[in-house]
Design a protein around this motif. Sequence first.
Motif, PDB file in Angstrom:
ATOM      1  N   LEU A  58       7.682 -15.362   1.761  1.00 49.35           N
ATOM      2  CA  LEU A  58       6.258 -15.077   1.612  1.00 49.35           C
ATOM      3  C   LEU A  58       5.438 -16.356   1.666  1.00 49.35           C
ATOM      4  CD1 LEU A  58       5.059 -12.323   1.336  1.00 49.35           C
ATOM      5  CD2 LEU A  58       4.850 -12.686  -1.094  1.00 49.35           C
ATOM      6  N   SER A  59       5.946 -17.422   1.075  1.00 45.96           N
ATOM      7  CA  SER A  59       5.162 -18.649   1.100  1.00 45.96           C
ATOM      8  C   SER A  59       5.148 -19.254   2.501  1.00 45.96           C
ATOM      9  CB  SER A  59       5.677 -19.655   0.077  1.00 45.96           C
ATOM     10  OG  SER A  59       6.968 -20.060   0.388  1.00 45.96           O
TER      11      SER A  59
ATOM     12  N   MET B 279      -4.334 -13.311   2.010  1.00 46.21           N
ATOM     13  CA  MET B 279      -3.283 -13.101   1.010  1.00 46.21           C
ATOM     14  C   MET B 279      -2.247 -12.138   1.539  1.00 46.21           C
ATOM     15  SD  MET B 279      -3.721 -14.997  -1.340  1.00 46.21           S
ATOM     16  CE  MET B 279      -2.256 -14.450  -2.133  1.00 46.21           C
TER      17      MET B 279
ATOM     18  N   GLU C  79       7.856   4.739   1.843  1.00 42.69           N
ATOM     19  CA  GLU C  79       8.937   5.668   1.503  1.00 42.69           C
ATOM     20  C   GLU C  79      10.262   4.949   1.324  1.00 42.69           C
ATOM     21  OE1 GLU C  79       9.421   8.632   4.466  1.00 42.69           O
ATOM     22  OE2 GLU C  79       7.645   9.763   3.873  1.00 42.69           O
ATOM     23  N   ASN C  80      10.299   3.955   0.476  1.00 46.06           N
ATOM     24  CA  ASN C  80      11.520   3.203   0.203  1.00 46.06           C
ATOM     25  C   ASN C  80      11.999   2.363   1.370  1.00 46.06           C
ATOM     26  OD1 ASN C  80      12.213   3.593  -2.416  1.00 46.06           O
ATOM     27  ND2 ASN C  80      13.403   5.442  -2.037  1.00 46.06           N
ATOM     28  N   ASN C  81      11.233   2.302   2.427  1.00 45.76           N
ATOM     29  CA  ASN C  81      11.630   1.549   3.589  1.00 45.76           C
ATOM     30  C   ASN C  81      10.765   0.297   3.680  1.00 45.76           C
ATOM     31  OD1 ASN C  81      11.960   0.611   6.255  1.00 45.76           O
ATOM     32  ND2 ASN C  81      12.666   2.629   6.860  1.00 45.76           N
ATOM     33  N   CYS C  82      11.419  -0.860   3.856  1.00 47.08           N
ATOM     34  CA  CYS C  82      10.634  -2.081   3.833  1.00 47.08           C
ATOM     35  C   CYS C  82      10.093  -2.485   5.191  1.00 47.08           C
ATOM     36  CB  CYS C  82      11.497  -3.211   3.282  1.00 47.08           C
ATOM     37  SG  CYS C  82      11.888  -2.937   1.577  1.00 47.08           S
TER      38      CYS C  82
ATOM     39  N   SER D 120       0.179   6.083  -1.639  1.00 50.09           N
ATOM     40  CA  SER D 120       0.074   4.699  -2.095  1.00 50.09           C
ATOM     41  C   SER D 120       0.139   3.721  -0.932  1.00 50.09           C
ATOM     42  CB  SER D 120       1.174   4.379  -3.102  1.00 50.09           C
ATOM     43  OG  SER D 120       2.427   4.411  -2.471  1.00 50.09           O
TER      44      SER D 120
ATOM     45  N   ALA E 190      10.223 -14.674  -2.221  1.00 47.34           N
ATOM     46  CA  ALA E 190       9.068 -15.534  -2.464  1.00 47.34           C
ATOM     47  C   ALA E 190       9.005 -16.668  -1.452  1.00 47.34           C
ATOM     48  CB  ALA E 190       9.144 -16.099  -3.883  1.00 47.34           C
TER      49      ALA E 190
ATOM     50  N   GLU F  42       2.535 -17.236   4.297  1.00 48.49           N
ATOM     51  CA  GLU F  42       1.178 -17.609   3.893  1.00 48.49           C
ATOM     52  C   GLU F  42       0.787 -18.955   4.464  1.00 48.49           C
ATOM     53  OE1 GLU F  42       0.097 -17.182  -0.122  1.00 48.49           O
ATOM     54  OE2 GLU F  42      -0.078 -15.037   0.250  1.00 48.49           O
TER      55      GLU F  42
ATOM     56  N   ASP G 253      11.049  -6.221   0.167  1.00 46.89           N
ATOM     57  CA  ASP G 253      12.234  -7.058  -0.014  1.00 46.89           C
ATOM     58  C   ASP G 253      11.989  -8.513   0.320  1.00 46.89           C
ATOM     59  OD1 ASP G 253      14.821  -4.703   1.034  1.00 46.89           O
ATOM     60  OD2 ASP G 253      13.932  -5.143  -0.924  1.00 46.89           O
TER      61      ASP G 253
ATOM     62  N   ARG H  44       2.986  -7.288  -0.638  1.00 46.12           N
ATOM     63  CA  ARG H  44       4.288  -6.657  -0.409  1.00 46.12           C
ATOM     64  C   ARG H  44       4.171  -5.163  -0.662  1.00 46.12           C
ATOM     65  NH1 ARG H  44       8.417 -11.068  -2.943  1.00 46.12           N
ATOM     66  NH2 ARG H  44       6.700 -11.504  -4.347  1.00 46.12           N
TER      67      ARG H  44
ATOM     68  N   GLN I  19       6.023  -0.944   0.451  1.00 50.49           N
ATOM     69  CA  GLN I  19       7.044  -0.200   1.159  1.00 50.49           C
ATOM     70  C   GLN I  19       6.480   1.127   1.647  1.00 50.49           C
ATOM     71  OE1 GLN I  19      10.856  -0.144  -0.932  1.00 50.49           O
ATOM     72  NE2 GLN I  19       9.755   0.588  -2.702  1.00 50.49           N
TER      73      GLN I  19
ATOM     74  N   ASN J 201      11.701  -9.845   4.864  1.00 44.84           N
ATOM     75  CA  ASN J 201      12.538  -8.818   4.239  1.00 44.84           C
ATOM     76  C   ASN J 201      13.955  -9.279   3.965  1.00 44.84           C
ATOM     77  OD1 ASN J 201      10.755  -6.749   3.873  1.00 44.84           O
ATOM     78  ND2 ASN J 201      11.174  -5.820   5.862  1.00 44.84           N
ATOM     79  N   ARG J 202      14.030 -10.418   3.289  1.00 39.70           N
ATOM     80  CA  ARG J 202      15.326 -10.895   2.830  1.00 39.70           C
ATOM     81  C   ARG J 202      16.311 -11.120   3.967  1.00 39.70           C
ATOM     82  NH1 ARG J 202      17.457  -8.564  -2.858  1.00 39.70           N
ATOM     83  NH2 ARG J 202      19.487  -9.559  -2.848  1.00 39.70           N
TER      84      ARG J 202
END
Lengths: 245, 422
Positions: A215-216, A1, A8-11, A33, A212, A219, A209, A4, A6, A187-188
């Motif tokens: 991400l697919s 699986m 510290e706000n960094n992707c 986290s 979907a 995966e 970022d 997603r 981050q 990341n977009r």
Amino acid sequence: MATRLQFENNCEVGVFSKLTNAYCLVAIGGSESFYSIFETELADVIPVVKTSIGGTRIIGRLCAGNKNGLLLPHNTTDQELQHLRNSLPDSVVVQRIEERLSALGNVIACNDHVALAHTDLDRETEELIADVLGVEVFRQTIAGNILVGSYCALSNRGGLVHPHTSIEDLDELSTLLQIPLVAGTVNRGSEVIAAGMTVNDWTAFCGSDTTATELSVIESVFKLREAQPSAIVDEMRKSLIDSYV
Amino acid sequence: MTPNVKRPRRKLVARPVTFSPFARSAAHLASAYMIKRQMIENKLHESCQHTPNGKCCGQRNIDETDSDSDEESSEGVVQADFAFFDPKPDDFHGVKTLVQTFLDNEEWNLSGFVDLILEQTTVGTVVKLEDEDDDGLFSVVTALNLGRYKASDIYMQLALELVPLLIRRLFCRSYCDSLNRDDVVNSMGSWLWQDHKCMKELEEYILSVCHESNLVEQLRLLFSKRARDVGLLVSQRVVNLPPQLLPPLYDALFDEVSWAVEDEPTEELRNSFRFKTYLIVTKIYKHKKANGKLEKKADNEEEPVIYVKAEDELFHELSSWSFSFPLKIQHVTSSEASIYLLIFNNILCPRTLPSFSFFTLIFLFGTLRANTKAPVTVPSAVSYNVNLLVSAEELRINGVGYGSRSRQNPHIPTAVALSDRR
């Protein structure tokens, strides 16, 4: 699986972490986290080790490794080296190498069987890679970029490469690596695949970022949907897998 | 094993493979190096055409007129033509880099915030190089209405809680795997409540860092009842952006606000740009000894506060109130700045010593009614050590008076009487 998250706000998750089938390295600092997301996913299966390399947090780009070994740049301190040797399983060979191109994560892309290397890598380094990581080494470029470690992410079941890779290159690489490859982004729309995500045979971590669609694609090419950590077996390499486009 | 063929080394174009935004901007400037066009400063205003729909604004040349010798690299002088554009979805990464430290190192829904900025194409400007293919963003300026992104009433709030539950329940029976289910929830949420999440986090952050109790109350009022009249002014740029760009940039912003009041399609949108107050979050340097006793020194030129952005000094003077608080991000300073507490260090210009603490200044710029035609321009910036000289003719504030002062709640900072400054 695929997850997603981050740092510290960094992707750019692949910069601050390194994931393999036998261990996971995570950068120090950042909020708890970040570390705990890795822990939740990987808890009892593989050790998650907090470390720095050369006093920096960009560990994902400085080291290269797979389940057999871990290569560290020359600026790794002795304490860090010792810490890693202690924390990682005994089967993993931890080696510090003298190489001019010290961002090993950017110049080497590898899985458990095969590695792509920067065209200007030293001969000795190439031999060390083959010894320590137990892989076949190929000097390659990806979409004309010599930093192969940055522009592709590999696992034993698939690979994601720079979006501008031509079909011929995809075919050639796929034949070399014996895994299905897909050209895509993370990341977009970021082209620096390995900086935006990190992957092993049953799980992947991407920047928050990541859309979907991306991400697919991830995966499906890394075959993460049905993967379970217990089902990871050293399969016989199938001959000549067609590349996915 | 494939034979090791020595590939003919491709002539590598100098393409810095760095992840630093400063290096990226420097690389873009270098690539625009070949563009040479002479423009006199006077032409700046003439070429400035603000159209309500299109954008073809100020073009500015960085031009060292004294170095007339060779137009090639003379001590790193680069010719560049900047142009102003409407925000587009493609600008996501550039804007995100600029807004990265907007709230210090707080983890919040930054991507959502950037999306909000990019959605609002009618008010807001991004500064890029003239060449359309270039993706390097140098500055972003916009004004967001705080009230617009609020879940306004109790029923909406209830709906926000219940809808995701309903969706999850519906979809868990379907064939979709967990990934798709979450994304459906997220995408529905994005037009229901995730836009708002970033604004909520922003407001909570501001409330949490404000340590002056009387101001906290005012802030709370602003964020709740008066949110519809408050505009958040977001202005971020690379540190070496030529200051000649600033007057047209701010002109453009306030012009767009006044045009939006007339041109927006719906009544609600039109009203949302009638800002009575602007809220500005910005970063400054504050002198270490500013609060304590100042020792008499021979060199008495130390300023208590250094403003990273020149216009902040003026906004600060004009503002109704302001407060500052220390930043947590570690930045790097050079030794000249060592006597100053680092209030803010622009990530693009990293030079600080780690022992500093930082402040962010939030101030309210009590502003002019949005239905005025008079454009507001930034008054002339004072040069401070860095040759930020902007000519006085380019910058003036029109004196504007508003009858609103008496009619409105006296606590709201309303019209500020501004006068011509030379």
